[in-house]
Motif scaffolding. Sequence first.
Motif, PDB file in Angstrom:
ATOM      1  N   GLY A  70       4.170   7.411   7.359  1.00  0.00           N
ATOM      2  CA  GLY A  70       3.991   5.992   7.104  1.00  0.00           C
ATOM      3  C   GLY A  70       2.567   5.530   7.346  1.00  0.00           C
ATOM      4  N   MET A  71       2.377   4.197   7.201  1.00  0.00           N
ATOM      5  CA  MET A  71       1.047   3.618   7.369  1.00  0.00           C
ATOM      6  C   MET A  71       0.532   3.806   8.782  1.00  0.00           C
ATOM      7  SD  MET A  71       1.567   0.082   5.246  1.00  0.00           S
ATOM      8  CE  MET A  71       3.058  -0.343   6.153  1.00  0.00           C
ATOM      9  N   ALA A 128       7.984   1.412   3.861  1.00  0.00           N
ATOM     10  CA  ALA A 128       7.708   0.024   3.491  1.00  0.00           C
ATOM     11  C   ALA A 128       8.646  -0.933   4.208  1.00  0.00           C
ATOM     12  CB  ALA A 128       7.829  -0.147   1.977  1.00  0.00           C
ATOM     13  N   ILE A 129       9.893  -0.525   4.409  1.00  0.00           N
ATOM     14  CA  ILE A 129      10.883  -1.399   5.049  1.00  0.00           C
ATOM     15  C   ILE A 129      10.741  -1.361   6.565  1.00  0.00           C
ATOM     16  CG2 ILE A 129      13.354  -1.743   5.428  1.00  0.00           C
ATOM     17  CD1 ILE A 129      13.820  -0.776   2.563  1.00  0.00           C
ATOM     18  N   THR A 170      10.862   8.547   2.542  1.00  0.00           N
ATOM     19  CA  THR A 170      10.177   8.133   1.321  1.00  0.00           C
ATOM     20  C   THR A 170       9.278   6.934   1.595  1.00  0.00           C
ATOM     21  OG1 THR A 170      11.967   6.631   0.675  1.00  0.00           O
ATOM     22  CG2 THR A 170      12.133   8.932  -0.035  1.00  0.00           C
ATOM     23  N   TRP A 171       8.522   6.566   0.574  1.00  0.00           N
ATOM     24  CA  TRP A 171       7.641   5.400   0.665  1.00  0.00           C
ATOM     25  C   TRP A 171       8.433   4.133   0.950  1.00  0.00           C
ATOM     26  CZ3 TRP A 171       8.290   1.207  -2.497  1.00  0.00           C
ATOM     27  CH2 TRP A 171       9.182   1.376  -3.572  1.00  0.00           C
ATOM     28  N   LEU A 172       9.649   4.024   0.375  1.00  0.00           N
ATOM     29  CA  LEU A 172      10.448   2.821   0.570  1.00  0.00           C
ATOM     30  C   LEU A 172      10.926   2.706   2.008  1.00  0.00           C
ATOM     31  CD1 LEU A 172      11.680   0.341  -0.738  1.00  0.00           C
ATOM     32  CD2 LEU A 172      13.659   1.730  -1.402  1.00  0.00           C
ATOM     33  N   SER A 177       0.809  -1.213   0.000  1.00  0.00           N
ATOM     34  CA  SER A 177       0.000   0.000   0.000  1.00  0.00           C
ATOM     35  C   SER A 177       0.843   1.264   0.000  1.00  0.00           C
ATOM     36  CB  SER A 177      -0.933   0.005   1.217  1.00  0.00           C
ATOM     37  OG  SER A 177      -0.193   0.111   2.423  1.00  0.00           O
ATOM     38  N   THR A 178       2.138   1.161   0.314  1.00  0.00           N
ATOM     39  CA  THR A 178       3.003   2.347   0.322  1.00  0.00           C
ATOM     40  C   THR A 178       3.416   2.766  -1.081  1.00  0.00           C
ATOM     41  OG1 THR A 178       5.014   0.996   0.539  1.00  0.00           O
ATOM     42  CG2 THR A 178       3.915   1.679   2.570  1.00  0.00           C
TER      43      THR A 178
END
Length: 444
Positions: free
Chosen positions: A262-263, A323-324, A318-320, A252-253
Amino acid sequence: MSPLSDTAPIDTVRTRGVGARLLGGPDERSWPTSSAGQTTRAALSPLRFPRSSLRGDGHFTVFRSDQNGLGARHLGIGMSISAAVIAVFLAVRLVVEWDQAPTPTLSIVAWLLLAAIAVGVNLAVHELSSRMPMWLFLLALGLCAIVVALDLAGSMGIPGTAAFPTAAPAVGAFLLTIATLRESRDITLAALALGVIMGAATLLEARSDVLTLGPDILGVTLAVVPPVVGASIVQAFRRMVQRELDLVLVQSTVSQPRFAVGMLASEQLARLDLDAETLLDDVAQGRTALPLAASTATTAASLATQLRVHLIEGRTETWLHHAITESEFLGPVVALSDPAGLAGLLSPTQREGLLLTIWLLIGDTQRSGASVSLRFGPIAPTRGVGLQHQVRFPIQLTTTGVSRRRVDPETWQAICAVGPHMDSNWAGSLRVDIECSVDNPADA
């Protein structure tokens, strides 16, 4: 209050106040819980690779499944049927050996007690919404210990008989039926303890013929192997489901802006926004009198502080990165170095390809000790006609514990979606240098 335009999409809200709870104290809200904005959940469809490009829509909320949910209920039904077959076999064995047992009455009492335990636990679990708390588990184990003692006392005694315990091995079948209700570790330890007790009784029993040891070994095997195997299956199933849910949440990111919260932060922001709206609505409707009470004013100040913190934080991640760091499986094994935030410039297709590459490289549960390191940049100068509208930078992907010959073909296709690449293998590890080209954000 309207959602901020430069944050990730917020689609899930809850009605419970969390302003005070986020600060570590009890809920100090003096206004009633609003009925507006009920909790919404999108259908979580687990993804399995290889598939077409993943499509994250950001409509997911973070949660952890209960021990008997997400398909484990059906798994529990299958294990209960298997346990019933074992129990029927042992009961028939008791009937066949009725004349050979030293004290069959004790074994009958053990069977009746075991049946009562099974029925009682089933009713209790039903009343507790398919959950088995620790106190109920310990109570069941204590009663099962009495079953084992009665059955061993009723089947041992006369040397040379072929009788062997039946209700005691059936306790292993009972453990199999509750394998989805407790942690796999608890079921395994209980089964091993049962095996030790039955094994000790077998070795201490006086026997005139060594061949009579065979039925006792069969009894110990029936008591230990089914629950241990069932617990391992349930553990593997839970891990698989958690990995699939983690993948959906991480995916979803992909649709987030270049820099965003973040989420988890998005969900917290939605909750804070709902609490603030509820407070303002109560003041506007007259349900909360002015001036505000001390407790209500403190809660309002806390909400304002938390909202200001969310406004200024996370604008360089960032989105990454999210995500991590917010992934249960990627976080411990993936290292990211992206000081310039270049990952945020990737197109949706490149993002999906990069995330899929990382997931496939460390997704194999058999690869213990595997890790991935990502390094972005620096930005390379652009030369030539038509290249001024492009930004080029390298992505260096280095793995530990993943050799090139074990990389799935889907991984190379995902890497190709990011950009042209060169790979090398050194000391059993893989290194991939990707040349990435993206649109210049200055032209947007």
